[in-house]
Scaffold this motif. Structure first.
Motif: not given
Lengths: 304, 305
Positions: A236, A239-240, A243-245, A259, A263
């Motif tokens: 997790v 992937s977080a 997600f934030l680059g 994701l 978005r």
């Protein structure tokens, strides 16, 4: 005349067979828990797709096809190929990217868990076995570690050092040792008072040997449960970060990165963000179910 | 009690000292700040002078000492981007983060404790299965995905709730649910297992045998004892919430510390990053101190350890 006795004088070959049977009993007991078995199947599927991504996927995950961008699931392109889960904003096949996305997730998962697991095991063994000052120092360090909002610390360090696979693995690995250390320490505290440890001391074993040969194997059970459940957490986090680059950088497909792309198109193309999220959810759920089953089978009293 | 308080306070201070060291060390890792702060065409002589003036040539420990003294006075330096003191920027956004974390915690407690109790009391019924499955899903669901899915359903499809910004209660609903779900799942599972353990104790059987029936046993006898681990986890979960707010705030454009620090990292605005990490960690340490003190009232045995 005294005969020197050591562990070697015991017939080890004879002792090995029951241990193996024990393992089979354990596997049967685990298999009887349907949820754990389901978890194991899910985890196996994810691992297999990560390893065999190149064979499993009909598409190149980074091949762009602007003519076929943002196609909904099940659409067929000009060449007659079906995009089962649709295509993204650059016309890349979503299913292919999901399959390849399992790679960075698992790579970070396994590597970071290995680092934090080994660190935590070492700290837990030393802290629990020797106690006193060393124990105090390590446990204060653990408090400091736990005082940080983890994600914030991770993004701060990764933001400074620059995102790359080794940096991500080391940052997550180094900052996740506390749970392992606490659980192993707890196990060692009770193990070191047991007769077989005292017997090993009486036979002249030094601390290092007692720790590695007698205590470590017995502390391995709770450690394994923690490692399994921590794997879910690490995936997790990976992937977080993506997600934030701040994860593995594009064009390498990551679930979190997909994701983040999706978005932007949330109001026009729901499938972009939905499917990679499901991939994370199912993987993490599978690992959690397997970990819960492992805990209930191996050590039901363990509270995690 | 006094000794316990003093020891616990000393511990918190020690932890904060460690936090300050790591926060300082993060900036130290960035390399030579002179090269970042000065224009690229500065001469070698200028760079040297600047370093001397700013104290970048001093030994590590001296620089750390200076940072620590500054931090104690709320001085983390100027924000490179906003030209304001970093401390002020962070403090301005703290209420928004507290509001979101508090709302998320409220959502979690309101959902989790009843769900956990029902699950335990009606063990192995449909209700128990539903709450267990939901808790399991909640624990496995990535926050950012949940946030996006909620936006997809409630903002894009049905146009019921706003998807970004801070304002009235409507703005708070989606972010609070997003941030609170993981905590809800944890507390539900903990309440369930805690209640199950307590309900099988002798004193519950005694109470039932005395003729106390149904709900009073659950509320008066069982919940009071099952509440102890819940209080501890609330303290720990607050750390999860403060950290998780980084992602939730980014998704919902919530003007809090989390979003500020993510932007600061992108902009290489390190004084703001330091101030944010330090202040959020301090909040967490403070909350845990309060929780531990509360805890001793619930369970006096702790004090004696």
């Amino acid at each position: 005349m005294s005969v020197p006795i050591s562990a070697r004088t015991i017939d080890l070959a004879g002792a090995r067979r029951p241990a193996r049977r024990e393992w089979i009993v354990f596997a049967r007991r685990l298999a009887r828990r349907r949820t754990a078995l389901f978890g194991l199947v899910v985890v196996t599927v994810v691992i297999v797709s990560a390893l065999g991504a190149s064979w499993l996927s009909a598409y190149d995950p980074i091949e762009q096809d602007i003519a076929n961008r943002l196609r909904p699931p099940g659409s067929v392109d000009a060449a007659g190929r079906t995009h089962l889960l649709g295509t993204d904003h650059l016309g890349r096949d979503i299913l292919a990217r999901m399959i390849f996305g399992a790679r960075p997730a698992l790579m970070v998962g396994f590597a970071a868990v290995a680092i934090s697991g080994v660190l935590g095991m070492g700290v837990g063994l030393i802290s629990g076995y020797f106690g006193g000052r060393i124990d105090d120092v390590f446990m204060r360090l653990a408090d400091i570690q736990l005082a940080f909002p983890f994600i914030l610390l991770a993004i701060a360090v990764i933001g400074v050092l620059g995102p790359s696979l080794p940096v991500i693995i080391v940052v997550i690995g180094v900052s996740s040792w506390v749970v392992y250390a606490r659980v192993v320490r707890g196990a060692v505290l009770s193990l070191r008072e047991r007769e077989f440890v005292q017997a090993a001391h009486a036979l002249g074993s030094r601390d290092g040997r007692v720790l590695v040969r007698h205590i470590l194997p017995n502390a391995l059970t709770p450690w394994l449960v923690v490692a399994t459940l921590d794997m879910a957490r690490v995936i997790v986090i990976e992937s977080a970060l993506s997600f934030l680059g701040l994860g593995v950088q594009p064009p390498t497909p990551t679930w979190g990165g997909m994701l983040a792309d999706g978005r932007v198109y949330i109001s026009t193309a729901w499938w972009l963000a939905t499917f990679p999220g499901l991939a994370i959810l199912i993987t993490v759920l599978g690992i959690n179910l397997f970990g819960d089953g492992l805990r209930d089978t191996l050590d039901p009293r363990l509270k995690l | 009690m006094k000794i316990f308080l003093a020891r616990r306070l000393a511990q918190s201070l020690l932890v904060l000292l460690g936090v300050s060291f790591i926060v300082f060390f993060i900036l130290y890792l960035t390399g030579d700040p002179a090269l970042v702060l000065l224009p690229p065409d500065s001469s070698e002589e200028d760079v040297q002078k600047f370093r001397q003036a700013m104290g970048f040539n001093d030994p590590f420990i001296v620089q750390y000492g200076r940072f620590l003294v500054g931090a104690l006075h709320g001085n983390f330096g100027q924000s490179v981007r906003h030209g304001e003191p970093a401390f002020n920027l962070v403090v301005e956004r703290m209420p928004a983060t507290f509001e979101l974390s508090g709302a998320a915690l409220l959502v979690a407690l309101c959902l989790a404790i009843p769900a956990g109790i029902v699950s335990a009391v009606r063990r192995n019924t449909v209700l128990d299965y539903i709450s267990t499955v939901v808790a399991l899903l909640g624990q496995s669901m990535p926050t950012f995905w949940l946030g996006i899915m909620l936006i997809l359903v409630f903002s894009v499809q049905f146009n019921l709730l706003p998807s970004s910004g801070r304002g009235n209660l409507e703005h708070l609903i989606l972010p609070a649910i997003t941030l609170g779900l993981f905590t809800t799942a944890r507390i539900t599972r903990l309440t369930r297992s805690g209640m199950l353990e307590v309900l099988s104790q002798d004193y519950i059987r005694t109470a039932r045998a005395k003729g106390v029936s149904g709900p009073p046993v659950v509320w008066k006898h069982a919940l009071k004892n099952a509440a102890i681990p819940i209080v501890t986890i609330v303290g720990i979960e607050l750390g999860t919430l403060l950290g998780g707010s980084v992602i939730t705030e980014t998704i919902f454009a919530w003007p809090g510390v989390g979003r500020l620090s993510v932007q600061a990292i992108y902009n290489r605005d390190y004084p703001v990053v330091q101030a944010a990490v330090f202040l959020l960690s301090s909040t967490f340490v403070l909350v845990n101190l309060v929780v531990d003190v509360l805890y001793t009232y619930l369970d006096p045995r702790i004090r004696l350890r």
